[in-house]
Design a protein around this motif. Structure first.
Motif, PDB file in Angstrom:
ATOM      1  N   PRO A 155       0.843  -1.199   0.000  1.00  0.00           N
ATOM      2  CA  PRO A 155       0.000   0.000   0.000  1.00  0.00           C
ATOM      3  C   PRO A 155       0.879   1.250   0.000  1.00  0.00           C
ATOM      4  N   VAL A 156       0.374   2.283  -0.657  1.00  0.00           N
ATOM      5  CA  VAL A 156       1.104   3.547  -0.746  1.00  0.00           C
ATOM      6  C   VAL A 156       0.120   4.690  -0.524  1.00  0.00           C
ATOM      7  N   THR A 157       0.517   5.656   0.266  1.00  0.00           N
ATOM      8  CA  THR A 157      -0.309   6.863   0.462  1.00  0.00           C
ATOM      9  C   THR A 157       0.495   8.088   0.098  1.00  0.00           C
ATOM     10  N   LEU A 158      -0.119   8.903  -0.759  1.00  0.00           N
ATOM     11  CA  LEU A 158       0.465  10.184  -1.145  1.00  0.00           C
ATOM     12  C   LEU A 158      -0.352  11.293  -0.484  1.00  0.00           C
ATOM     13  N   ARG A 159       0.353  12.316  -0.059  1.00  0.00           N
ATOM     14  CA  ARG A 159      -0.319  13.397   0.655  1.00  0.00           C
ATOM     15  C   ARG A 159      -0.234  14.695  -0.132  1.00  0.00           C
ATOM     16  N   TYR A 177       2.313  11.791 -10.108  1.00  0.00           N
ATOM     17  CA  TYR A 177       1.022  12.155  -9.530  1.00  0.00           C
ATOM     18  C   TYR A 177       1.039  13.636  -9.149  1.00  0.00           C
ATOM     19  N   PHE A 178       0.037  14.345  -9.647  1.00  0.00           N
ATOM     20  CA  PHE A 178      -0.104  15.763  -9.340  1.00  0.00           C
ATOM     21  C   PHE A 178      -1.365  15.995  -8.526  1.00  0.00           C
ATOM     22  N   CYS A 179      -1.210  16.822  -7.527  1.00  0.00           N
ATOM     23  CA  CYS A 179      -2.341  17.342  -6.778  1.00  0.00           C
ATOM     24  C   CYS A 179      -2.610  18.765  -7.269  1.00  0.00           C
ATOM     25  N   ALA A 180      -3.865  19.174  -7.229  1.00  0.00           N
ATOM     26  CA  ALA A 180      -4.204  20.535  -7.630  1.00  0.00           C
ATOM     27  C   ALA A 180      -5.327  21.056  -6.763  1.00  0.00           C
ATOM     28  N   ILE A 181      -5.390  22.379  -6.637  1.00  0.00           N
ATOM     29  CA  ILE A 181      -6.523  23.026  -6.008  1.00  0.00           C
ATOM     30  C   ILE A 181      -7.184  23.941  -7.021  1.00  0.00           C
ATOM     31  N   ARG A 182      -8.463  24.176  -6.808  1.00  0.00           N
ATOM     32  CA  ARG A 182      -9.193  25.111  -7.668  1.00  0.00           C
ATOM     33  C   ARG A 182      -9.543  26.328  -6.840  1.00  0.00           C
ATOM     34  N   MET A 226     -10.135  20.100  -4.332  1.00  0.00           N
ATOM     35  CA  MET A 226      -8.809  19.532  -4.517  1.00  0.00           C
ATOM     36  C   MET A 226      -8.923  18.359  -5.464  1.00  0.00           C
ATOM     37  N   TYR A 227      -7.822  18.094  -6.198  1.00  0.00           N
ATOM     38  CA  TYR A 227      -7.826  17.105  -7.276  1.00  0.00           C
ATOM     39  C   TYR A 227      -6.543  16.273  -7.229  1.00  0.00           C
ATOM     40  N   TRP A 228      -6.668  15.013  -7.636  1.00  0.00           N
ATOM     41  CA  TRP A 228      -5.517  14.160  -7.897  1.00  0.00           C
ATOM     42  C   TRP A 228      -5.541  13.732  -9.357  1.00  0.00           C
ATOM     43  N   TYR A 229      -4.368  13.907 -10.011  1.00  0.00           N
ATOM     44  CA  TYR A 229      -4.174  13.493 -11.390  1.00  0.00           C
ATOM     45  C   TYR A 229      -2.954  12.588 -11.475  1.00  0.00           C
ATOM     46  N   ARG A 230      -2.929  11.776 -12.521  1.00  0.00           N
ATOM     47  CA  ARG A 230      -1.702  11.086 -12.872  1.00  0.00           C
ATOM     48  C   ARG A 230      -1.312  11.486 -14.287  1.00  0.00           C
ATOM     49  N   GLN A 231      -0.005  11.541 -14.518  1.00  0.00           N
ATOM     50  CA  GLN A 231       0.490  11.907 -15.841  1.00  0.00           C
ATOM     51  C   GLN A 231       1.433  10.837 -16.339  1.00  0.00           C
TER      52      GLN A 231
END
Lengths: 114, 114
Positions: free
Chosen positions: A18-22, A89-94, A32-37
Motif C-alpha cells: 500500500p502507498v499513500t500520497l499526501r 502524480y499531481f495534486c491541484a486546487i481550484r 482539490m484534485y488528484w491526477y496522474r500523468q
C-alpha cells in the motif's frame, strides 16, 4: 502556487504494497484534485474533492482511494500498488471565482512500482 | 460522453511569430469553463488563462489570449510574439461546472525555433 505541497516527492515501492500520497494546502480551498500523468496520456483525473469528506471519482479511479478529513489535506491511497500505477502524480486546487477561476498544481510525486 | 480534444501533437514555430494551439470540446452543458496550462521540461504545471462559458469577451493575459468560439466549441490559445522560453507542452482543460471535475486534453508540444 497557492501553498500546495506534496509528499513524498519521490517513492519507490514494490508490487502489492500500500502507498499513500499526501497533498497539503495552506489557503483553505474547497476543491482539490488528484491526477496522474503518463507519457502519451496527458493528465488524467483520478479523484477529486469538493469539501471535507466529500469526494468523487474521476476518469481513472480503479485501484485508488482518497480521503479528506481536513480541508488542508487530501490523501491518495493505492491499496495494493501495481506496476501500471508507476506514474507522476499531481495534486491541484481550484481557486473559485474572483479575481478569476484558477487551478494551481503541486510539484508532483514520482512513483515507481517495481 | 463529454470530451476535450487537442489535435496537434506537436508544432514548430519560428521565434517572434504568433502561435495558435487548438482545443475543441464536446458538451451539451451551458455552464462550463476552459483552462490552458504550460508544462515546461522541468515538469511543473503553470496556469496561463481561463474562460468561462458566459464570459462575453475573450480572455487575455499578457501575450496569451483565448480565441473562444462557442458555436464551434473551440477554445484556442493564441501566443503573440513567441519566445524561445515558450517551448513546452501546452494543455487545455475543461471544467464541468455542475460536477466541478476538471479534465485535460492530451496536450500539444510547442517548439520555438530561433
Amino acid at each position: 502556487d497557492a501553498g500546495i505541497t506534496q509528499s513524498p516527492r519521490h517513492k519507490v515501492t514494490e508490487t502489492g504494497t500500500p502507498v499513500t500520497l499526501r497533498c497539503h494546502q495552506t489557503e483553505n480551498h474547497r476543491y482539490m484534485y488528484w491526477y496522474r500523468q503518463d507519457p502519451g496520456h496527458g493528465l488524467r483525473l483520478i479523484h477529486y474533492s469538493y469539501g471535507v469528506k466529500d469526494t468523487d471519482k474521476g476518469e481513472v479511479s480503479d485501484g485508488y482511494s482518497v480521503s479528506r478529513s481536513k480541508t488542508e489535506d487530501f490523501l491518495l491511497t493505492l491499496e495494493s500498488a501495481t506496476s501500471s500505477q508507476t506514474s507522476v502524480y499531481f495534486c491541484a486546487i481550484r481557486q473559485e471565482g474572483l479575481p478569476q477561476e484558477t487551478q494551481y498544481f503541486g510539484p508532483g510525486t514520482r512513483l515507481l512500482v517495481l | 460522453a463529454q470530451k476535450i480534444t487537442q489535435t496537434q501533437p506537436g508544432m514548430f514555430v519560428q521565434e517572434k511569430e504568433a502561435v495558435t494551439l487548438d482545443c475543441t470540446y464536446d458538451t451539451s452543458d451551458q455552464s462550463y469553463g476552459l483552462f490552458w496550462y504550460k508544462q515546461p521540461s522541468s515538469g511543473e504545471m503553470i496556469f496561463l488563462i481561463y474562460q468561462g462559458s458566459y464570459d462575453e469577451q475573450n480572455a487575455t493575459e499578457g501575450r496569451y489570449s483565448l480565441n473562444f468560439q462557442k458555436a464551434r466549441k473551440s477554445a484556442n490559445l493564441v501566443i503573440s510574439a513567441s519566445q524561445l522560453g515558450d517551448s513546452a507542452m501546452y494543455f487545455c482543460a475543461w471544467l464541468y461546472s455542475n460536477a466541478s471535475k476538471i479534465i485535460f486534453g492530451s496536450g500539444t508540444r510547442l517548439s520555438i525555433q530561433p
